[in-house]
Design a protein around this motif. Structure first.
Motif, PDB file in Angstrom:
ATOM      1  N   CYS A  92     -28.082 -73.398  73.147  1.00  0.00           N
ATOM      2  CA  CYS A  92     -27.344 -71.946  72.460  1.00  0.00           C
ATOM      3  C   CYS A  92     -27.952 -71.075  72.345  1.00  0.00           C
ATOM      4  O   CYS A  92     -29.038 -70.961  71.683  1.00  0.00           O
ATOM      5  N   CYS A  96     -22.509 -72.216  71.866  1.00  0.00           N
ATOM      6  CA  CYS A  96     -23.078 -71.581  71.067  1.00  0.00           C
ATOM      7  C   CYS A  96     -22.081 -72.012  70.010  1.00  0.00           C
ATOM      8  O   CYS A  96     -20.592 -72.038  70.377  1.00  0.00           O
ATOM      9  N   PRO A  97     -22.151 -72.768  68.795  1.00  0.00           N
ATOM     10  CA  PRO A  97     -20.852 -73.123  68.018  1.00  0.00           C
ATOM     11  C   PRO A  97     -20.034 -71.715  67.734  1.00  0.00           C
ATOM     12  O   PRO A  97     -20.600 -70.837  67.795  1.00  0.00           O
ATOM     13  N   ASN A  98     -19.269 -71.927  67.037  1.00  0.00           N
ATOM     14  CA  ASN A  98     -17.736 -70.551  67.025  1.00  0.00           C
ATOM     15  C   ASN A  98     -18.027 -70.038  65.375  1.00  0.00           C
ATOM     16  O   ASN A  98     -18.657 -69.040  65.234  1.00  0.00           O
ATOM     17  N   GLU A  99     -18.742 -71.159  64.401  1.00  0.00           N
ATOM     18  CA  GLU A  99     -19.353 -70.960  63.146  1.00  0.00           C
ATOM     19  C   GLU A  99     -19.985 -71.685  62.840  1.00  0.00           C
ATOM     20  O   GLU A  99     -20.506 -73.119  63.542  1.00  0.00           O
ATOM     21  N   ARG A 105     -26.354 -64.573  63.555  1.00  0.00           N
ATOM     22  CA  ARG A 105     -25.576 -63.382  63.986  1.00  0.00           C
ATOM     23  C   ARG A 105     -26.097 -62.904  64.455  1.00  0.00           C
ATOM     24  O   ARG A 105     -26.004 -61.378  63.593  1.00  0.00           O
TER      25      ARG A 105
END
Length: 106
Positions: A92, A96-99, A105
């Motif tokens: 990532c 990447c993870p969504n959350e 971020r």
């Protein structure tokens, strides 16, 4: 310090956020995280005499991207070099993870 099957420490989410945030701040262009599937991880850890794993930073010479090399470790603290060695973890970015509480971020 001795290497055992209990090596490592559990930390809180707040501590993890501090560690990861500082790294991301000091290394804004670095890879944020690495993912490995449970089946591959279990394959590495289920080797005879394996009590844990060692993680080496590396660079894939074909892609010139940083990645990690995972290798099993025996009770003497030696790498199990005649067994399963893992690389090509999913990075990532781009996946990447969504959350995530750990992902800064921008």
């Amino acid at each position: 310090m001795k290497i055992t099957s209990q090596s490592g420490e559990v930390i809180t989410l707040e501590e993890a956020i501090k560690y990861v945030s500082l790294f991301q701040k000091q290394n804004p262009n670095a890879i944020n995280s690495y993912f490995i599937g449970i089946e591959k991880l279990q394959e590495l850890l289920k080797q005879n005499n394996c009590i844990g794993m060692r993680i080496y930073p590396g660079i894939n010479n074909q892609t010139e991207q940083s990645n990690l090399v995972l290798i099993g470790v025996d009770k003497n603290g030696d790498d199990i070099s005649e067994g399963v060695i893992l690389e090509e973890l999913i990075t990532c970015p781009p996946l990447c993870p969504n959350e995530s509480s750990l992902l800064n971020r921008k």
